[in-house]
Motif scaffolding. Structure first.
Motif, PDB file in Angstrom:
ATOM      1  N   SER A  99      -3.156   9.452  -1.285  1.00  0.00           N
ATOM      2  CA  SER A  99      -2.272   9.787  -2.405  1.00  0.00           C
ATOM      3  C   SER A  99      -3.057   9.862  -3.728  1.00  0.00           C
ATOM      4  N   LEU A 108      -2.889   5.810   3.311  1.00  0.00           N
ATOM      5  CA  LEU A 108      -1.951   6.672   2.592  1.00  0.00           C
ATOM      6  C   LEU A 108      -2.183   6.559   1.072  1.00  0.00           C
ATOM      7  N   ALA A 109      -2.378   5.316   0.637  1.00  0.00           N
ATOM      8  CA  ALA A 109      -2.589   5.086  -0.797  1.00  0.00           C
ATOM      9  C   ALA A 109      -3.823   5.827  -1.288  1.00  0.00           C
ATOM     10  N   GLY A 142      -1.138   2.066   5.621  1.00  0.00           N
ATOM     11  CA  GLY A 142      -0.648   2.074   4.238  1.00  0.00           C
ATOM     12  C   GLY A 142      -1.799   2.303   3.249  1.00  0.00           C
ATOM     13  N   ALA A 143      -2.905   1.605   3.468  1.00  0.00           N
ATOM     14  CA  ALA A 143      -4.063   1.730   2.576  1.00  0.00           C
ATOM     15  C   ALA A 143      -4.595   3.143   2.599  1.00  0.00           C
ATOM     16  N   VAL A 199       2.131   1.748  -3.428  1.00  0.00           N
ATOM     17  CA  VAL A 199       1.018   2.250  -4.256  1.00  0.00           C
ATOM     18  C   VAL A 199       0.833   3.747  -4.022  1.00  0.00           C
ATOM     19  N   ALA A 200       0.829   4.138  -2.690  1.00  0.00           N
ATOM     20  CA  ALA A 200       0.606   5.542  -2.347  1.00  0.00           C
ATOM     21  C   ALA A 200       1.651   6.435  -3.014  1.00  0.00           C
ATOM     22  N   VAL A 206       1.552   6.565  -7.173  1.00  0.00           N
ATOM     23  CA  VAL A 206       0.401   7.136  -7.876  1.00  0.00           C
ATOM     24  C   VAL A 206       0.873   8.269  -8.806  1.00  0.00           C
ATOM     25  N   PRO A 208       0.823  -1.222   0.000  1.00  0.00           N
ATOM     26  CA  PRO A 208       0.000   0.000   0.000  1.00  0.00           C
ATOM     27  C   PRO A 208       0.848   1.259   0.000  1.00  0.00           C
ATOM     28  N   TYR A 209       2.016   1.210   0.693  1.00  0.00           N
ATOM     29  CA  TYR A 209       2.862   2.409   0.740  1.00  0.00           C
ATOM     30  C   TYR A 209       3.450   2.672  -0.649  1.00  0.00           C
TER      31      TYR A 209
END
Lengths: 153, 658
Positions: free
Chosen positions: B651, B647-648, B644-645, A65-66, A69, A62-63
């Motif tokens: 973002s 943050l995604a 994390g999710a 992915v963040a 982007v 997820p990090y």
């Protein structure tokens, strides 16, 4: 689930990922290459880290992915052109950003664990202080014949 | 009275005591004994005539139980007491003996029949008459207790009540009924016993000494001779006296008390009167008890008790029954013995019980003393016997005395209905100390104290001080240094002191029964404090600072029962203040606060519980003090993924918006 079953499942995932990467490389080479390059830490963790590394890879995802982007958005704006992809990789700090974001997938749980430990220690220290003070007060007030523990940290 | 030429010398003036406000007693200068009682030199501040003696009856040989009653008897021929004083705590008896009087035992001469009749028998009979009037006896007529003055040509009888009755009498001066017993077991007896002693004294005076064969032989040989032949035959030698006198002395020496003349008979005896002595029954054919030929009842009982197995055998075989019926003519008694024998035979018993022997003795010879487990005694002497036992003076009779003291048989036979007899006093004593027949020394001790109101305290600590009153003992306790306590002392007082105080105060009616039961437990400093506090209150002893301070240093354990330190220090303060005032009741009240104690106790238990819980918590905290308890791994994973999710998502949103 047995170890062999687990490994066969992982192998299956790796095979599917390999085939998907092959198709992706053929159809959208810029996206796939960018993905592979940005996901290097995840792939390394997934491939080399064994079971623990596999779990870590999932946290990192997820990090990554963040952070990824924006580079992908740039690539999208550049119509998925391979030159554009190289310019993204070379002119913007996309790689260190994404890789650092991947590192945070490893750092966050460590920080959480350490923080919780420190918090617990503080709580114990405070509680022990309170208990010891109370025991001392009671012992001063009452004649407790058996030798009492002093407590204290 | 021993002649002791010590005079008050200057260097001995330190130990002087003023008795009855008038007599100065030198407690260091001994002046021999009078009637067996230790005497000290004394002087009279107001008058200088005669030799003043201060008599100090010791704890192991106190004055007779009837001392106060007897000491009121006055007669010209009886040495009287000038003063009786126990205000110092110990009993002092002051008497003045004219210098010219010396005890008969120091003279080596005879007296004429007329001198004996007029100077001895008549005046002494008058003394006995006076004693008889108040229902008492003298029991001290013997050569070393009769004094003669050559100047005044007069005899004087020494006191008999300075020791237990007949304690110092040589056995030949005692009738058979009393000579069988050990000296402390003789009891008060009757006035006829005094008449007997007077008879022996008359023989002594007329012949100047006692017959040589009596003084050289052992007491037991003489006793056996008297039992076999009768006392008059043995004790009366050939004397050159008138038949009237001879008949009277023979009657006085009779073995049967009822055959002896009364004091009035002797005092009023006219010269012409002749007494006809009763001859006891003597069997022509002796009964063989073992290898001893028995010729009369006295011998039968005496030897029978010494050889109970053979006697039982003869009774069960009916030999005794037939012998006393045919030889002594005692048909009724024979029938009763026969019935006993048949009863025993029917249950196949081979020996009689102590009680059955006792019944036979009481039936065949009512003048004879009681017999119990090897001991001849009179029940009223049981207190003297118990006292002698306490001082280990007659160890061979310990078992017999203990058994007799607690025997219901003896108590029922000795109960004459008089409030002052053995059975009543012993019952009171045992009840007082809660003794229910377990033969414990407390009951015996209480019995000794209650039997004799002037019995000094028996505690080994104070036997020398001879305290006969609670005041004396209390003053001593108050004044003395911190005492060294022996093993037997559990608290401030030892058991004998507690029982002494208890008995003496009960006698004066200061106690209620429920008070007694509370303090008759085991001695400890706290129970002693309660006890002495009650005594202080009921007997108006005044402040007892010395006693209070002695208690103060021993109440730590009691104070430790109060667990709250604040309350405890308050108690210490209160105790110290009460001790300063010498108020034992206040001290006792400080410690006896039961409500406060209950509160303290329950609060203490709560505190203990809390401390235990806290300590437990502390231990568990110590165990978790490492890096052990943290978030669970799953929690961390979840949080990491969620973060994390998030943050995604942010973002993507930011990218979309820009």
């Amino acid at each position: 689930m047995t170890t062999s079953a687990l490994s066969s499942r992982e192998n299956m995932i790796k095979i599917i990922a390999g085939i998907a990467a092959g198709f992706g490389l053929a159809l959208y080479p810029a996206y796939v290459i960018l993905t592979v390059i940005l996901c290097v830490p995840v792939i390394i963790a997934f491939v080399a880290g064994g079971e623990k590394g596999g779990r870590m890879a999932w946290f990192m995802l997820p990090y990554v992915v963040a952070a990824a982007v924006h580079p992908f958005h740039q690539l999208w704006n550049g119509y998925g052109d391979i030159t554009c992809m190289f310019s993204i990789l070379t002119t913007s700090p996309a790689i260190p950003e994404v890789w650092l974001a991947a590192a945070s997938g490893w750092l966050v749980p460590e920080f959480l664990a350490t923080g919780s430990r420190i918090g617990e220690m503080v709580r114990i220290y405070r509680r022990r202080h309170v208990v010891t003070a109370r025991i001392k007060k009671l012992q001063a007030e009452w004649d407790v014949s058996k030798p009492a523990r002093n407590g204290g940290s | 009275m021993d002649q002791d030429d010590d005079v008050l010398s200057e260097e001995n003036k330190a130990e002087e005591l003023v008795v009855a406000g008038r007599y100065v007693v030198s407690t260091t200068i001994k002046a021999g004994t009078l009637a067996g009682c230790p005497a000290f030199a004394a002087r009279d501040r107001l008058s200088g005539s005669g030799k003043v003696l201060a008599l100090a009856p010791p704890a192991n040989a106190p004055v007779s139980a009837s001392f106060q009653k007897i000491s009121l008897t006055h007669s010209p021929a009886l040495l009287s007491f000038d003063a009786i004083d126990d205000s110092s705590g110990a009993l002092w008896v002051i008497t003045t003996v004219s210098d010219s009087f010396r005890p008969l035992s120091e003279f080596n001469r005879t007296w004429s029949e007329q001198a004996v009749r007029e100077k001895v028998l008549r005046p002494f009979a008058a003394v006995l008459k006076a004693l008889q009037l108040v229902g008492e006896t003298h029991r001290g007529i013997r050569p070393d207790n009769v004094f003669f003055s050559e100047n005044e040509n007069r005899f004087m009888l020494g006191p008999g009540c300075l020791s237990s009755p007949a304690r110092y009498q040589p056995s030949i001066f005692e009738p058979l009924s009393s000579a069988l017993c050990p000296p402390v077991g003789r009891g008060g007896g009757s006035i006829a016993d005094d008449v007997f002693s007077l008879g022996v004294l008359a023989v002594y005076l007329l012949s100047g000494r006692l017959p040589a064969e009596l003084t050289s032989a052992s007491e037991e040989t003489v006793l056996q001779k008297r039992l076999a032949e009768g006392s008059p035959e043995v004790l009366m030698p050939e004397l050159q006296i008138s038949p009237q006198m001879s008949s009277m002395i023979a009657a006085m020496l009779s073995d049967e008390a009822s055959a002896r003349p009364s004091p009035s008979d002797i005092a009023d005896h006219s010269i012409g009167k002749i007494f006809r002595p009763r001859r006891p029954h003597v069997a022509l054919n002796p009964l063989m008890l073992g290898d001893i030929p028995i010729r009369n009842i006295f011998m039968l009982l005496w030897h029978g008790m010494r050889n109970q197995a053979a006697f039982s055998d003869l009774i069960i075989r009916g030999v005794v029954e037939r012998w006393i019926a045919s030889e002594l003519g005692l048909a009724t008694e024979a029938r009763i013995i026969g019935a006993t024998a048949r009863q025993l035979e029917s249950v196949r018993l081979t020996s009689l019980s102590e009680r059955q022997f006792l019944d036979i003795i009481r039936m065949l010879a009512p003048d004879f003393p009681f017999f119990w487990k090897g001991l001849w005694f009179w029940p009223d002497a049981l207190s003297s016997l118990a006292l002698a036992m306490t001082f280990h003076e007659i160890n061979e009779y310990d078992t017999a005395i203990r058994s007799a003291l607690y025997s219901s048989d003896i108590a029922s036979l000795a109960d004459t209905g008089d409030d002052e007899d053995f059975s009543r006093i012993s019952r009171r004593a045992y009840r007082l100390v809660g003794d229910n027949g377990q033969n414990n020394d407390d009951g015996i001790c209480a019995f000794i104290y209650l039997s004799n109101p002037l019995q000094p305290c028996l505690s080994s600590e104070v036997t020398k001080e001879r305290f006969s009153s609670v005041d004396g003992l209390m003053t001593w306790l108050n004044a003395g240094e911190q005492r060294h306590h022996g093993q037997e002392t559990m608290g401030f007082l030892d058991r004998k002191q507690v029982i002494f105080m208890l008995c003496r105060s009960v006698e004066k009616g200061f106690w209620q029964a429920e008070n007694i039961s509370r303090i008759s437990g085991k001695g400890s400093w706290l129970t002693d404090l309660r006890f002495v506090a009650i005594l202080q209150r009921v007997m108006n002893c005044g402040p007892l600072c010395g006693v209070a301070h002695k208690f103060l240093s021993h109440l730590d354990d009691e104070l430790k029962r109060w667990k709250n330190m604040h309350v405890r220090s308050q108690k210490i303060e209160q105790l110290t203040k009460a001790a300063r005032d010498g108020d034992l009741s206040a001290m006792s009240a400080v410690l006896a606060d039961t409500d406060g104690f209950a509160t303290d106790r329950s609060a203490f238990l709560n505190a203990c519980e809390e401390i235990a819980l806290l300590e437990h918590e502390l231990i568990s905290l110590e165990h978790t003090s490492g890096f052990y308890v943290t978030f669970r791994e799953a929690d961390i994973e979840q949080m990491t993924t969620a973060f994390g999710a998030m943050l995604a998502v942010i973002s993507i949103c930011v990218e979309a918006l820009l």
